[in-house]
Scaffold this motif. Structure first.
Motif, PDB file in Angstrom:
ATOM      1  N   ALA A 226     -12.108 -10.611 -37.782  1.00 53.18           N
ATOM      2  CA  ALA A 226     -13.320  -9.679 -38.334  1.00 53.18           C
ATOM      3  C   ALA A 226     -12.566  -8.305 -39.174  1.00 53.18           C
ATOM      4  N   LEU A 227     -13.368  -8.257 -40.251  1.00 48.34           N
ATOM      5  CA  LEU A 227     -13.079  -6.795 -40.858  1.00 48.34           C
ATOM      6  C   LEU A 227     -14.167  -5.958 -40.514  1.00 48.34           C
ATOM      7  N   THR A 228     -13.648  -4.690 -40.054  1.00 44.82           N
ATOM      8  CA  THR A 228     -14.938  -3.795 -39.765  1.00 44.82           C
ATOM      9  C   THR A 228     -14.856  -2.478 -40.521  1.00 44.82           C
ATOM     10  N   SER A 229     -15.881  -2.593 -41.282  1.00 45.12           N
ATOM     11  CA  SER A 229     -15.989  -1.063 -41.911  1.00 45.12           C
ATOM     12  C   SER A 229     -16.495   0.138 -41.288  1.00 45.12           C
ATOM     13  N   ILE A 230     -15.804   1.031 -41.270  1.00 43.19           N
ATOM     14  CA  ILE A 230     -16.153   2.326 -40.411  1.00 43.19           C
ATOM     15  C   ILE A 230     -16.465   3.350 -41.495  1.00 43.19           C
ATOM     16  N   PRO A 231     -17.721   3.802 -41.707  1.00 39.07           N
ATOM     17  CA  PRO A 231     -17.961   5.103 -42.677  1.00 39.07           C
ATOM     18  C   PRO A 231     -17.190   6.278 -41.856  1.00 39.07           C
ATOM     19  N   TYR A 232     -16.715   7.248 -42.838  1.00 42.40           N
ATOM     20  CA  TYR A 232     -16.055   8.403 -41.977  1.00 42.40           C
ATOM     21  C   TYR A 232     -17.346   9.120 -41.546  1.00 42.40           C
ATOM     22  N   SER A 233     -18.324   9.246 -42.017  1.00 39.47           N
ATOM     23  CA  SER A 233     -19.503  10.041 -41.501  1.00 39.47           C
ATOM     24  C   SER A 233     -19.844   9.564 -40.076  1.00 39.47           C
ATOM     25  N   LYS A 234     -19.505   8.276 -39.673  1.00 38.82           N
ATOM     26  CA  LYS A 234     -19.852   7.763 -38.262  1.00 38.82           C
ATOM     27  C   LYS A 234     -18.513   8.180 -37.312  1.00 38.82           C
ATOM     28  N   ILE A 235     -17.405   8.599 -37.592  1.00 39.51           N
ATOM     29  CA  ILE A 235     -16.443   8.542 -36.454  1.00 39.51           C
ATOM     30  C   ILE A 235     -16.723  10.235 -36.047  1.00 39.51           C
TER      31      ILE A 235
END
Length: 122
Positions: A59-68
């Motif tokens: 899986a390639l998981t994208s994490i927006p910086y705003s959600k960290i």
């Protein structure tokens, strides 16, 4: 703008192939240990390759910086060696934590600083 840094060209190309309009790569670092193949930092998000899925799926998981919500330096030894005496970080997104270990503390330091910058810690 500085040139992106990366460990492996094929990982860089994998991130590059999924960029959105106006998005650029900051770094792509190979990960060591079980479960994570690499971590990519772009101008818009963090991308984590997770190789721990059943059936050899990836899986390639994208994490927006705003959600960290936070980032941690992970160590199994005392802090006597300094804040970045380890090459591992943990990225916290809600109740999910992504732990990534790198070859060398310089990479974890760079990832940590990029994450904090995008989180507004300056």
């Amino acid at each position: 703008m500085t040139e992106p840094v990366y460990d492996r060209k094929e990982q860089f190309r994998q991130i590059e192939s999924g960029l959105m309009d106006g998005e650029s790569i900051i770094a792509v670092y190979d990960a060591i240990g079980t479960g994570t193949g690499f971590l990519g930092l772009t101008s818009h998000r963090v991308i984590v390759q997770d190789t721990s899925f059943v059936g050899k799926r990836v899986a390639l998981t994208s994490i927006p910086y705003s959600k960290i919500t936070s980032v941690s330096v992970v160590s199994n030894k005392s802090w006597a060696g300094g804040f970045f005496s380890t090459g591992a970080i943990a990225i916290h997104v809600g109740t999910q934590t992504y732990e990534v270990e790198f070859r060398g503390d310089q990479k974890s330091h760079h990832v940590h600083n990029v994450l904090l910058w995008h989180m507004g810690v300056r």
